[in-house]
Motif scaffolding. Structure first.
Motif, PDB file in Angstrom:
ATOM      1  N   SER A 278       0.823  -1.200   0.000  1.00  0.00           N
ATOM      2  CA  SER A 278       0.000   0.000   0.000  1.00  0.00           C
ATOM      3  C   SER A 278       0.861   1.255   0.000  1.00  0.00           C
ATOM      4  CB  SER A 278      -0.954   0.008   1.189  1.00  0.00           C
ATOM      5  OG  SER A 278      -0.190  -0.030   2.369  1.00  0.00           O
ATOM      6  N   ALA A 279       2.049   1.151   0.567  1.00  0.00           N
ATOM      7  CA  ALA A 279       2.915   2.320   0.544  1.00  0.00           C
ATOM      8  C   ALA A 279       3.512   2.520  -0.843  1.00  0.00           C
ATOM      9  CB  ALA A 279       4.021   2.155   1.568  1.00  0.00           C
ATOM     10  N   VAL A 280       3.945   1.425  -1.444  1.00  0.00           N
ATOM     11  CA  VAL A 280       4.563   1.520  -2.755  1.00  0.00           C
ATOM     12  C   VAL A 280       3.601   2.128  -3.761  1.00  0.00           C
ATOM     13  CG1 VAL A 280       5.408   0.164  -4.689  1.00  0.00           C
ATOM     14  CG2 VAL A 280       6.233  -0.296  -2.399  1.00  0.00           C
ATOM     15  N   ASN A 281       2.340   1.742  -3.680  1.00  0.00           N
ATOM     16  CA  ASN A 281       1.358   2.271  -4.615  1.00  0.00           C
ATOM     17  C   ASN A 281       1.365   3.779  -4.689  1.00  0.00           C
ATOM     18  OD1 ASN A 281       0.456  -0.113  -5.407  1.00  0.00           O
ATOM     19  ND2 ASN A 281      -1.306  -0.174  -4.026  1.00  0.00           N
ATOM     20  N   THR A 282       1.675   4.375  -3.563  1.00  0.00           N
ATOM     21  CA  THR A 282       1.554   5.815  -3.523  1.00  0.00           C
ATOM     22  C   THR A 282       2.640   6.522  -4.313  1.00  0.00           C
ATOM     23  OG1 THR A 282       2.827   5.873  -1.524  1.00  0.00           O
ATOM     24  CG2 THR A 282       0.439   5.756  -1.284  1.00  0.00           C
ATOM     25  N   ILE A 283       3.619   5.785  -4.779  1.00  0.00           N
ATOM     26  CA  ILE A 283       4.621   6.447  -5.619  1.00  0.00           C
ATOM     27  C   ILE A 283       3.940   7.134  -6.793  1.00  0.00           C
ATOM     28  CG2 ILE A 283       5.091   4.336  -6.906  1.00  0.00           C
ATOM     29  CD1 ILE A 283       7.805   5.336  -7.570  1.00  0.00           C
ATOM     30  N   LEU A 284       2.869   6.546  -7.270  1.00  0.00           N
ATOM     31  CA  LEU A 284       2.183   7.127  -8.420  1.00  0.00           C
ATOM     32  C   LEU A 284       1.525   8.456  -8.090  1.00  0.00           C
ATOM     33  CD1 LEU A 284       0.628   4.003 -10.116  1.00  0.00           C
ATOM     34  CD2 LEU A 284       2.587   5.364 -10.845  1.00  0.00           C
ATOM     35  N   ALA A 285       1.277   8.677  -6.805  1.00  0.00           N
ATOM     36  CA  ALA A 285       0.662   9.943  -6.414  1.00  0.00           C
ATOM     37  C   ALA A 285       1.693  11.052  -6.229  1.00  0.00           C
ATOM     38  CB  ALA A 285      -0.132   9.751  -5.119  1.00  0.00           C
ATOM     39  N   SER A 286       2.969  10.720  -6.373  1.00  0.00           N
ATOM     40  CA  SER A 286       4.008  11.739  -6.157  1.00  0.00           C
ATOM     41  C   SER A 286       3.875  12.875  -7.160  1.00  0.00           C
ATOM     42  CB  SER A 286       5.402  11.136  -6.336  1.00  0.00           C
ATOM     43  OG  SER A 286       5.487   9.913  -5.667  1.00  0.00           O
TER      44      SER A 286
ATOM     45  N   ASN B 294       1.411   9.496 -11.855  1.00  0.00           N
ATOM     46  CA  ASN B 294       0.347   8.741 -12.506  1.00  0.00           C
ATOM     47  C   ASN B 294      -0.194   9.472 -13.735  1.00  0.00           C
ATOM     48  OD1 ASN B 294      -1.296   6.382 -12.558  1.00  0.00           O
ATOM     49  ND2 ASN B 294      -3.012   7.676 -11.925  1.00  0.00           N
ATOM     50  N   ASP B 295      -0.324  10.797 -13.622  1.00  0.00           N
ATOM     51  CA  ASP B 295      -0.789  11.573 -14.775  1.00  0.00           C
ATOM     52  C   ASP B 295       0.154  11.391 -15.958  1.00  0.00           C
ATOM     53  OD1 ASP B 295      -2.856  12.487 -13.230  1.00  0.00           O
ATOM     54  OD2 ASP B 295      -1.900  14.406 -12.747  1.00  0.00           O
ATOM     55  N   LEU B 296       1.444  11.389 -15.664  1.00  0.00           N
ATOM     56  CA  LEU B 296       2.430  11.220 -16.730  1.00  0.00           C
ATOM     57  C   LEU B 296       2.293   9.836 -17.356  1.00  0.00           C
ATOM     58  CD1 LEU B 296       4.907  12.348 -18.261  1.00  0.00           C
ATOM     59  CD2 LEU B 296       6.348  11.287 -16.511  1.00  0.00           C
ATOM     60  N   LEU B 297       2.083   8.861 -16.506  1.00  0.00           N
ATOM     61  CA  LEU B 297       1.950   7.489 -16.978  1.00  0.00           C
ATOM     62  C   LEU B 297       0.734   7.354 -17.895  1.00  0.00           C
ATOM     63  CD1 LEU B 297       3.738   5.153 -16.324  1.00  0.00           C
ATOM     64  CD2 LEU B 297       2.102   4.418 -14.584  1.00  0.00           C
TER      65      LEU B 297
END
Ligand code: ADP
Ligand code: MG
Length: 733
Positions: A32-40, A66-69
């Motif tokens: 759950s922590a790793v997922n948040t990398i996308l919110a950076s 995530n937007d970039l992705l």
């Protein structure tokens, strides 16, 4: 606040990477922590920094990793493929060539100021032109160096040129080895001028993908579905849409991501639909009684069509289950929706419930009232008409009757759902000629009864199946695709304005036979002043062909006060006038069976669905009807295509399908706000098969596991709730 949260997330992310292998408990936290990398925030990505981040936010709305992705490439360039300049011809669109820079200079003044450069390869010379970012581009050009350029070719003064090409120093060594598909991203001139062109974005995306692992992009489609449909996993697909290793990889990535878009949307719709079905209570129409049966046997003026019978059966089933019905009925103009409404109202009456029928305008409400009153002459039910112009005493009588259940059916405009109107026992609400009876309006009905009444929304605007599935997927819907027998099809023809005199002559003949005619002009609101003048000019013109006192003309347009509009309309309905000059305000529902000709002026300015709606105003009687589409000689290619379709078919569903194809879903009336159509990759026009599959799978899953509680659906559930969270956040900021 943002920064703080993300510093924490960023830290967790780093920490998790350090930890590596650990016990199961930990893994859950880590995931759950790793997922948040996308919110950076985007500025945290290596090479971006605060200045460029600002630009990316302003120009492309890229705020997070995530937007970039999800900023998908518009195309890929096969960098191994360099064409010769002599390959360029009039058919060439996008092409990649390489050559040596011969010279460049800035020429022209003000808006014509531009940078012009020439490159040469062994086969020829190509001109490159920039209108923007001139200073920046100039600095990166060196005469005598080799450049790789990619762009769209056009011809100027007989010579090929490329405006605003993507350009970079050509390094042949880079080209060797395996095929490498490089993504090109949508960018803006402003970004390009700051060095943030499509290729720079590719570099950022590449950096980001290298940081991510499959754990950062957890699967959101149940594994059994992936397996059955042979879809790529989510991580592989995202990697593949940006940096495919082959054409096939790209194709599979596209397929997977399009399916995902449809699937997630369908899951949401099915959840709403089925959960509402489970939770919501509805009044039960348990029996078919004497009202329905007597009417059916003795007073029904014709045999029902197969489609009418089917829809009534569907409504009968819906209303007997103890769940609230929310049904959309689409039936082409003239397919006979009114009788379906009436039979449903009789069904409600048989079970002791009142019904309300709402129309969008007073005239339509009046027509319904008159029609239903005469059909119900011999029946023991009370019917009333309630609109904005109902006189006080009559209004009082009706309100009392509705409260005491001495009035069983009420027909009217939206006035019926005003707060003051109270029913004793409202069981059914029918909304005519409107496919957008919004959630807010539906909610209002809840205040009218302890248990919400059943809702049937009827529309004569056919909606293609795929659009209905996505935009109204939370409603049940019925289609009446069959016209009553014995209709004489309307003949539609196209005439040039030059032939106006002969068109007028034809209208004269029809009027001489005792018929009435419409002349329709483009909507006033569009470009107000202009079309108002058009209409007035048109009115004068019609008047000169059809002088008083032999001919009488009504005119209706959007700038008239409502009562004047209604009065003018009424004169035409009653046959006091033979000609109606109007804008599109008469579009919906009006029924004047004696009108047999419609002339549509500047037909090239109307959309397909609108033309079809308008045409539906004729062909309602026993006489042969005609629709004449007048256009100037300057109609565009699309306009000509629309006119051809109109002349070729009367089938509203075919026309709607074509309309969707030509305009795309974003522009189809009433669907823009629904948000159900915001797909990045998928298209309801081009990817029908995938949409059908996604709907089928979503329905299966939700039917079996209404709250997505099974292990198989855990990832999907997680994904849905994470998305909700994201939406919540974006609202706050
Ligand atoms: P719409 O679907 O456009 O609202 P209406 O309900 O106004 O259509 O019906 C159009 C006309 O067709 C009306 O005059 C109606 O009486 C007639 N009609 C409806 N159903 C049938 C039928 N099954 N057989 C013959 N005529 C029908
Ligand atoms: Mg109707």
């Amino acid at each position: 606040m943002w920064a703080k949260i993300n510093i924490v997330f960023g830290f967790l992310w780093l920490a998790s990477k350090e930890i590596g292998n650990c016990s199961r408990n930990h893994i859950i936290i880590i995931i759950s922590a790793v997922n948040t990398i996308l919110a950076s925030p985007i500025e945290y990505l290596k090479g971006v920094g605060p200045l460029r981040a600002d630009m990316l936010k302003k120009e492309l709305e890229l705020f997070t990793f995530n937007d970039l992705l999800q900023h998908y490439p518009i195309r890929h360039i096969d960098k191994t493929k360099v064409n010769k300049i002599s390959d360029i011809n009039f058919q060439t669109e996008y092409i990649q060539v390489a050559g040596r820079l011969l010279q460049f200079e800035v020429i022209g003044e003000k808006r014509a100021r531009r940078l012009v450069a020439q490159i040469r390869d062994a086969t020829g010379i190509l001109e490159l032109t920039w209108f923007q970012g001139i200073n920046w581009v100039q600095k990166s050009l060196y005469i005598g160096s080799d450049y790789l350029v990619f762009g769209k070719t056009t011809y100027f003064n007989g010579k090929p040129q490329m405006v605003h090409p993507e350009i970079e120093v050509f390094i042949p060594a880079k080209m060797g080895g395996a095929a490498f598909l490089e993504p090109v991203y949508p960018s803006t001139e402003k970004l390009k001028a700051r060095g943030l062109n499509g290729r720079q974005l590719a570099k950022f995306t590449y950096t980001l993908l290298q940081q991510l692992t499959p754990n950062d992009l957890p699967e959101n489609i149940p594994l059994s579905v992936l397996k059955e449909l042979k879809l790529l996993g989510r991580y592989e697909a995202i990697a593949g849409i940006h940096f495919p290793t082959s054409d096939l990889h790209f194709k599979k990535a596209m397929e997977r991501l399009k399916f995902e878009e449809f699937f997630i949307a369908q899951i949401r719709l099915q959840l709403v639909r089925l959960q509402r079905n489970t939770i919501s209570k509805g009044v039960v129409f348990e029996k078919v009684g004497s009202n329905f049966n007597d009417f059916y046997q003795h007073y029904l003026p014709f045999a029902l069509t197969g489609a009418q019978k089917r829809v009534i059966k569907e409504i009968r089933q819906d209303t007997a289950r103890g769940k609230q019905m929310n049904r959309l009925l689409q039936g082409d103009v003239g397919s006979g929706k009114t009788i379906v409404a009436l039979l449903s109202m009789l069904l409600a009456a048989d079970n002791g419930y009142q019904s309300a029928l709402m129309a969008p305008t007073e005239i339509l409400a009046q027509q319904h009232y008159q029609g239903l009153t005469s059909l119900l002459k011999e029946m023991p039910v009370e019917i009333a008409l309630l609109t904005g112009s109902t006189k006080t005493a009559e209004r009082r009588r009706i309100l009392k009757g509705l409260q005491e259940d001495t009035i069983h059916f009420v027909v009217g405009t939206h006035a019926i759902i005003e707060d003051k109107v109270q029913f004793k026992n409202l069981g059914l609400v029918i909304v005519d000629e409107q496919h957008r009876f919004g959630v807010a309006q539906r909610a209002r009905l809840w205040t009218k009864a302890v248990i919400p009444p059943h809702v049937l929304v009827m529309t004569a605007t056919p909606i293609p199946r795929t659009l209905a599935m996505t935009a109204y997927g939370d409603l049940e819907y019925s289609v009446m695709d069959e016209l009553p027998p014995g209709r004489i099809p309307i003949t539609t023809v196209h005439r040039n304005e030059m032939a106006r005199a002969s068109v007028m002559g034809f209208v004269k003949e029809e009027i001489a036979k005792g018929r009435q005619a419409y002349f329709i002009y483009p909507l006033i609101e569009e470009s107000e002043k202009l079309s108002y003048e058009d209409l007035m000019q048109g009115y004068e013109q019609v008047k000169s062909f059809f002088p008083e006192p032999n001919y009488r003309i009504s005119m209706v347009h959007g700038r008239q006060p409502t009562d004047l509009k209604e009065a003018n309309m009424q004169r035409f309905v009653k046959g006091d006038t033979q000609i109606m000059v109007s804008t599109t305000v008469i579009e919906v529902g009006v029924n004047v069976p004696n009108a047999s000709v419609m002339v549509i002026e500047s037909a090239e300015k109307f959309g397909l669905s609108q033309l079809h709606q308008l045409r539906g105003r004729v062909g309602r009687g026993s006489e042969k009807s005609f629709c004449i589409l007048l256009t100037g000689s300057k109609a565009s290619k699309e306009a000509k295509e629309r006119i051809n379709i109109m002349c070729a078919t009367n089938d509203g569903f075919k026309i709607a399908e074509k309309d969707l194809e030509m305009r795309g879903p974003g522009d189809i009336e009433g669907t823009r706000q629904s948000g159900a159509l915001n797909f990045k990759l998928a298209s309801i026009v081009n990817d029908k098969a995938l949409l059908e599959k996604a709907k089928e799978k979503a329905a299966q899953i939700v039917e079996q596991d209404l709250y997505l509680d099974s292990t198989e659906n855990a990832m999907l559930k997680n994904y849905l709730s994470s998305q909700q969270l994201k939406h919540g956040w974006s609202k706050i900021s």
